[in-house]
Design a protein around this motif. Structure first.
Motif, PDB file in Angstrom:
ATOM      1  N   MET A  91       0.809  -1.214   0.000  1.00 44.91           N
ATOM      2  CA  MET A  91       0.000   0.000   0.000  1.00 44.91           C
ATOM      3  C   MET A  91       0.847   1.270   0.000  1.00 44.91           C
ATOM      4  N   HIS A  92       1.975   1.242   0.706  1.00 49.41           N
ATOM      5  CA  HIS A  92       2.716   2.483   0.936  1.00 49.41           C
ATOM      6  C   HIS A  92       4.191   2.441   0.540  1.00 49.41           C
ATOM      7  N   GLY A  93       4.657   1.272   0.112  1.00 53.62           N
ATOM      8  CA  GLY A  93       6.054   1.161  -0.265  1.00 53.62           C
ATOM      9  C   GLY A  93       7.007   1.234   0.912  1.00 53.62           C
ATOM     10  N   LEU A  94       6.508   0.894   2.113  1.00 60.79           N
ATOM     11  CA  LEU A  94       7.307   0.974   3.326  1.00 60.79           C
ATOM     12  C   LEU A  94       7.823  -0.405   3.727  1.00 60.79           C
ATOM     13  N   ASP A  95       9.072  -0.476   4.104  1.00 61.71           N
ATOM     14  CA  ASP A  95       9.676  -1.738   4.540  1.00 61.71           C
ATOM     15  C   ASP A  95       9.703  -1.788   6.065  1.00 61.71           C
ATOM     16  N   PHE A  96       8.965  -2.733   6.629  1.00 61.97           N
ATOM     17  CA  PHE A  96       8.975  -2.980   8.066  1.00 61.97           C
ATOM     18  C   PHE A  96       9.345  -4.435   8.304  1.00 61.97           C
ATOM     19  N   ASP A  97      10.121  -4.683   9.343  1.00 58.43           N
ATOM     20  CA  ASP A  97      10.492  -6.045   9.713  1.00 58.43           C
ATOM     21  C   ASP A  97       9.394  -6.607  10.615  1.00 58.43           C
ATOM     22  N   PRO A  98       8.680  -7.650  10.186  1.00 51.84           N
ATOM     23  CA  PRO A  98       7.573  -8.180  11.000  1.00 51.84           C
ATOM     24  C   PRO A  98       8.029  -8.769  12.329  1.00 51.84           C
ATOM     25  N   ARG A  99       9.307  -9.074  12.466  1.00 57.57           N
ATOM     26  CA  ARG A  99       9.813  -9.655  13.716  1.00 57.57           C
ATOM     27  C   ARG A  99      10.115  -8.592  14.765  1.00 57.57           C
ATOM     28  N   THR A 100      10.401  -7.365  14.324  1.00 55.19           N
ATOM     29  CA  THR A 100      10.851  -6.345  15.272  1.00 55.19           C
ATOM     30  C   THR A 100      10.014  -5.063  15.279  1.00 55.19           C
ATOM     31  N   ASP A 101       9.257  -4.791  14.221  1.00 53.42           N
ATOM     32  CA  ASP A 101       8.615  -3.477  14.042  1.00 53.42           C
ATOM     33  C   ASP A 101       7.110  -3.499  14.290  1.00 53.42           C
TER      34      ASP A 101
ATOM     35  N   ILE B  25       4.815   6.466  14.540  1.00 52.11           N
ATOM     36  CA  ILE B  25       4.209   5.259  15.109  1.00 52.11           C
ATOM     37  C   ILE B  25       2.798   5.165  14.551  1.00 52.11           C
ATOM     38  N   ILE B  26       2.529   4.122  13.788  1.00 51.64           N
ATOM     39  CA  ILE B  26       1.220   3.910  13.170  1.00 51.64           C
ATOM     40  C   ILE B  26       0.397   3.009  14.079  1.00 51.64           C
ATOM     41  N   THR B  27      -0.834   3.406  14.388  1.00 59.54           N
ATOM     42  CA  THR B  27      -1.731   2.527  15.145  1.00 59.54           C
ATOM     43  C   THR B  27      -2.990   2.275  14.329  1.00 59.54           C
TER      44      THR B  27
ATOM     45  N   THR C 285     -15.711  -4.386  16.492  1.00 57.33           N
ATOM     46  CA  THR C 285     -15.168  -3.463  17.489  1.00 57.33           C
ATOM     47  C   THR C 285     -14.995  -4.116  18.860  1.00 57.33           C
ATOM     48  N   GLY C 286     -15.679  -5.229  19.111  1.00 52.00           N
ATOM     49  CA  GLY C 286     -15.567  -5.915  20.392  1.00 52.00           C
ATOM     50  C   GLY C 286     -14.485  -6.973  20.444  1.00 52.00           C
ATOM     51  N   TRP C 287     -13.803  -7.220  19.345  1.00 53.10           N
ATOM     52  CA  TRP C 287     -12.765  -8.250  19.339  1.00 53.10           C
ATOM     53  C   TRP C 287     -11.466  -7.768  19.986  1.00 53.10           C
ATOM     54  N   ARG C 288     -11.199  -6.476  19.889  1.00 53.69           N
ATOM     55  CA  ARG C 288     -10.024  -5.867  20.497  1.00 53.69           C
ATOM     56  C   ARG C 288      -8.703  -6.462  20.013  1.00 53.69           C
ATOM     57  N   VAL C 289      -8.516  -6.425  18.705  1.00 48.64           N
ATOM     58  CA  VAL C 289      -7.234  -6.789  18.110  1.00 48.64           C
ATOM     59  C   VAL C 289      -6.745  -5.592  17.299  1.00 48.64           C
ATOM     60  N   GLY C 290      -5.653  -5.008  17.750  1.00 49.98           N
ATOM     61  CA  GLY C 290      -5.067  -3.861  17.061  1.00 49.98           C
ATOM     62  C   GLY C 290      -3.560  -3.979  17.048  1.00 49.98           C
ATOM     63  N   TRP C 291      -2.884  -2.943  16.533  1.00 50.26           N
ATOM     64  CA  TRP C 291      -1.439  -3.038  16.413  1.00 50.26           C
ATOM     65  C   TRP C 291      -0.805  -1.657  16.327  1.00 50.26           C
ATOM     66  N   ALA C 292       0.470  -1.639  16.638  1.00 50.06           N
ATOM     67  CA  ALA C 292       1.318  -0.483  16.403  1.00 50.06           C
ATOM     68  C   ALA C 292       2.445  -0.929  15.482  1.00 50.06           C
ATOM     69  N   ILE C 293       2.755  -0.102  14.493  1.00 50.43           N
ATOM     70  CA  ILE C 293       3.845  -0.364  13.552  1.00 50.43           C
ATOM     71  C   ILE C 293       4.809   0.808  13.637  1.00 50.43           C
ATOM     72  N   ALA C 294       6.073   0.518  13.911  1.00 52.07           N
ATOM     73  CA  ALA C 294       7.029   1.595  14.179  1.00 52.07           C
ATOM     74  C   ALA C 294       8.450   1.067  14.070  1.00 52.07           C
ATOM     75  N   PRO C 295       9.441   1.958  14.043  1.00 53.15           N
ATOM     76  CA  PRO C 295      10.835   1.505  14.130  1.00 53.15           C
ATOM     77  C   PRO C 295      11.028   0.593  15.342  1.00 53.15           C
ATOM     78  N   ALA C 296      11.964  -0.314  15.246  1.00 50.02           N
ATOM     79  CA  ALA C 296      12.099  -1.404  16.207  1.00 50.02           C
ATOM     80  C   ALA C 296      12.201  -0.929  17.653  1.00 50.02           C
ATOM     81  N   PHE C 297      12.935   0.168  17.919  1.00 48.23           N
ATOM     82  CA  PHE C 297      13.114   0.601  19.310  1.00 48.23           C
ATOM     83  C   PHE C 297      11.808   1.115  19.890  1.00 48.23           C
TER      84      PHE C 297
END
Length: 414
Positions: A77-87, A231-233, A243-255
């Protein structure tokens, strides 16, 4: 024993939106207040959750597959590289992801810039972290960002800037709750200030797939120099009507992501295991699902705009994303937004949200003379993430009320 409460606990009161939703339940009123769908979630998601429960995915769990899919989506979607193990950090909904992000970066006395009007949850998280919310007023009726006002709001103590979901068609960005779209120049002003001041941006992108008028979502992180400070949420809640399942995420640099994960584990340990499994099914949904979702919500948007205009409200612009209409009371209304909502519940059995709860600042005397000093009490938010039957029933009640009053509620001739 009230004196035993912490200072933070004493600061907070019940959410007006949730209180209105509870009132709607008690009074059997039509709920156009809270942003949750009243129609069924997709069958394939529900079946996936049931299957996960029956397969005993019922203990603490982190589903790495969600992170793998999110990394692929960000790349496509955005051409962004994120490491799924750390980011990536999987949390209990976007609300917890946002709170954990704030707790991860904000220290006592740090200032956080928000745009006013603003969603109520943001301020609470900032204050609990010891931060200081700093609001930059957007100017009605088109909610324009004054670049000088924004730049002047930044100080040596500014740590972060909060942004709603961004969408792109010549770089536009709808703002919650107004539906205002930021121009390319406004977005570049925000990004440029973040880079110069070394500020962090936290984005709320839960409506990334609910956009209208051929607009396409884009993340602030994809602007030059912004991935390393954003930091993307987001979450499943809005896109998949869960809306009641409560599964969300944050995507950001590893630190950043590591700190958010650590805070998440200390607060809740893990998001609901069977719903994490079902999230894999959701994230694999074909493009046709998202296009159908967009078309259906765009139709609901057009319907409620026509409905609210039909009872005299002023619609200066249509929302370009999400599923809320921030409508201005007619000029001849004598009631404030709170008074109107009370009458709406009492006489029509329909619940909406008074707009004053989204405002936190006051414009200058000069600006107020131009727009009217009561503008902050002139808006009502209507949620249209409801079934066609619910919206039709609301339309009928509102029309009947207008007829019974002889004119619109609170009008000079009422």
């Amino acid at each position: 024993m009230e004196q035993k409460l912490s200072s933070a606990a004493k600061t907070f009161t019940p959410s007006p939106i949730q209180e209105l939703s509870h009132l709607a339940q008690r009074s059997n009123a039509i709920n156009l207040a809270e942003g949750f769908p009243d129609f069924p979630a997709p069958s394939h998601l529900k079946n996936a959750a049931i299957s996960a429960i029956n397969s005993d995915f019922n203990q603490y769990r982190h589903v790495q597959g969600i992170c793998d899919h999110l990394a692929n989506i960000m790349k496509e979607m955005h051409g962004l590289d994120f490491d799924p193990r750390t980011d990536m950090a999987i949390c209990c909904g976007q609300t917890e992801a946002f709170a954990a992000a704030v707790f991860a970066i904000i220290d006592q006395g740090d200032e956080v810039v928000l745009f006013d009007p603003s969603y109520e949850t943001y301020e609470g998280c900032i204050r609990m972290a010891g931060g200081i919310p700093v609001y930059v007023a957007l100017e009605p009726p088109h909610w324009t960002l004054d670049p000088e006002r924004f730049i002047n709001s930044l100080t040596a103590r500014t740590k972060a800037v909060i942004l709603n979901r961004l969408t792109n068609m010549k770089w536009h960005s709808p703002h919650n709750p107004t539906g205002k779209v930021f121009t390319k120049d406004e977005l570049e002003t925000i990004a440029g200030a973040c880079r110069r001041r070394d500020c962090i941006a936290i984005t709320d992108e839960v409506y990334e797939h609910i956009t209208y008028d051929n607009m396409k979502h884009i993340s602030l992180a994809s602007l030059p120099g912004m991935q390393e400070r954003t930091i993307i949420t987001s979450s499943l809640s809005k896109t998949f009507s869960v809306t009641g399942w409560r599964v969300g995420w944050a995507i950001a640099p590893a630190f950043f992501a590591s700190a958010i994960r650590n805070i998440h584990v200390k607060i809740t340990d893990s998001a609901p295991a069977p719903f994490q499994e079902a999230a894999l099914t959701a994230l694999r949904s074909p493009p046709e699902y998202f296009e159908k979702l967009r078309r259906e919500y765009e139709s609901k948007r057009d319907y409620i705009v026509q409905m609210i205009e039909g009872i005299g409200f002023q619609i200066k612009f249509k929302p370009r994303g999400a599923f809320f209409l921030f409508a201005e009371l007619p000029e001849n209304y004598l009631l404030s937004d709170v008074e109107y909502v009370k009458e709406l519940i009492k006489q029509a059995g329909v619940v909406a949200v008074p707009g004053c709860g989204f405002f936190h600042t006051t414009l200058s005397t000069e600006k107020l003379s131009q727009v009217g000093c009561r503008y902050q009490k002139r808006y009502v938010r209507f949620a249209f993430c409801k079934s066609s039957a619910t919206l039709a029933a609301a339309a009928q009640k509102l029309a009947e009320l207008s007829d019974a009053m002889g004119c619109d509620i609170g009008g000079k001739n009422a």
